[in-house]
Design a protein around this motif. Sequence first.
Motif, mmCIF file in Angstrom:
data_model
loop_
_atom_site.group_PDB
_atom_site.id
_atom_site.type_symbol
_atom_site.label_atom_id
_atom_site.label_comp_id
_atom_site.label_asym_id
_atom_site.label_seq_id
_atom_site.Cartn_x
_atom_site.Cartn_y
_atom_site.Cartn_z
ATOM 1 N N GLY A 189 -42.586 -25.892 -5.273
ATOM 2 C CA GLY A 189 -43.551 -26.940 -4.968
ATOM 3 C C GLY A 189 -44.764 -26.783 -5.866
ATOM 4 N N VAL A 190 -45.828 -27.512 -5.558
ATOM 5 C CA VAL A 190 -47.016 -27.454 -6.415
ATOM 6 C C VAL A 190 -47.630 -26.054 -6.421
ATOM 7 N N GLY B 183 -40.969 -29.891 -6.634
ATOM 8 C CA GLY B 183 -41.849 -30.767 -5.875
ATOM 9 C C GLY B 183 -41.181 -31.726 -4.923
ATOM 10 N N SER C 196 -44.783 -31.232 -1.393
ATOM 11 C CA SER C 196 -45.546 -31.745 -2.535
ATOM 12 C C SER C 196 -45.159 -33.161 -2.928
ATOM 13 N N ALA D 8 -49.433 -35.536 -6.619
ATOM 14 C CA ALA D 8 -49.092 -34.105 -6.683
ATOM 15 C C ALA D 8 -47.676 -33.890 -7.214
ATOM 16 N N TYR D 9 -46.765 -34.790 -6.881
ATOM 17 C CA TYR D 9 -45.395 -34.656 -7.366
ATOM 18 C C TYR D 9 -45.341 -34.802 -8.886
ATOM 19 N N THR E 293 -46.720 -31.750 -10.501
ATOM 20 C CA THR E 293 -45.793 -30.617 -10.424
ATOM 21 C C THR E 293 -44.698 -30.743 -11.479
ATOM 22 N N TRP F 132 -52.353 -29.410 -2.509
ATOM 23 C CA TRP F 132 -52.640 -30.052 -3.789
ATOM 24 C C TRP F 132 -54.067 -29.729 -4.227
#
Length: 418
Positions: A9-10, A36, A40, A200-201, A204, A385
């Motif tokens: 994930g992030v 992600g 995330s 955030a995705y 990432t 995030w």
Amino acid sequence: MKVIVMGAGVIGVSTAWYLAEQGHEVEVIDRQPSVGLETSFANAGQVSPGYSTPWAAPGLPLKTLGWMLQKHSPLAIRPRVDPAMMRWVGQLLANCTSHAYDINKGRMLRIAEYSRDCLDDLRQKLDLAYDGSQSGLIQLFRTQKQIDHAAHDVRLLEESGIPHELLDVASVLAHEPGLMGARDKLAGGLRLPGDQAGDAYLFTVRLAEAALAKGVTFRFSTRIEALEATADSIMSIRTSKGRMTADAYVMALGSYSPRLLKPIELNLPVYPVKGYSLTVPMTDETHAPRSTVNDETYKVAITRLGDRIRIGGTAELAGYNLKLSPDRRETLELSFSELYGGGDLSQGQYWTGLRPCTPDGTPVVGPAGRYGNLWLNTGHGTLGWTMACGSGKLLADRLSGRRTDIPSLDLSLDRYAA
């Protein structure tokens, strides 16, 4: 040194980047087919250091009782026989004092501000594009009572030197003209000009691409089954694709971290708090956010992400249940419709994820008790995030034996032993 990071994930990807930048051989393991794809993936999109606030606050128990009577409550508790949840709730209530709140909020502000600065550096250095905006955040108040309750947080912002300004309704509309149709519902706002927004995705994914170019190895579709340990160190990780070994291991599996740590008798006070989001295409820019706002009444965040609008919020204690609740979607739609309306809700992509929350709101970043080669970077709650880059940098510095840029000893698991 070879380091295995558990989780893509992030938080895990940020940690892997900084470890690789410091010269380590890094391998990232995740059960998903890419980065992600869990918590995330579709969070509220806010990078909000100024809004970093513990849930455990004076008056929370009384507020919770009131919320339970509301149809569109920001908090829902699904009754269940779950000792882990009861322990976590007990620890949360123990932090609902003014003294604990000030300590916890101070920690959260420290790491969140640092993380925002790390994000700025990464964005410029790597030219990362993730539908980002650096236009600040506005916490929207619908009542004078909400404004009065914000006075304590304003004092803490002042003491921490974080830029902020209280806004009357006219000033709110000057920053967010898309709220003009909701003018009669507003009482004012608190603007945090240093806060940001972004997907955030997408971040990432972009950072993972940069990490891959720097030599980081990603092993996807690989389920971690157990940590194999001696009395004071991790020997290997047993996965669905065989055993994997390294010199050091980083646990960045969010809400699932406690499940792997419990068998080696390491109690991590992290519990999943379910959150929801709705991502809608923007249909009318004049009735859409310029940046990001938080509706204090419903605890809903509304964020502009390019030509999309992300509506996120609510908190639900329901264990590891990922079922989508129609009631929670109704709350998200209500908040957005009352304030803006410039998006097609019928085309909304509805999503839920599990936020890994600690009872005091502060993430756990640092060594894992007696296991000398195991490190923790988890428990960021709703602010993964916001705190990702700073947490990754702090973890990498500590693992490498470097001096950290900000105080970090009180972020480790040891604070719970005390």
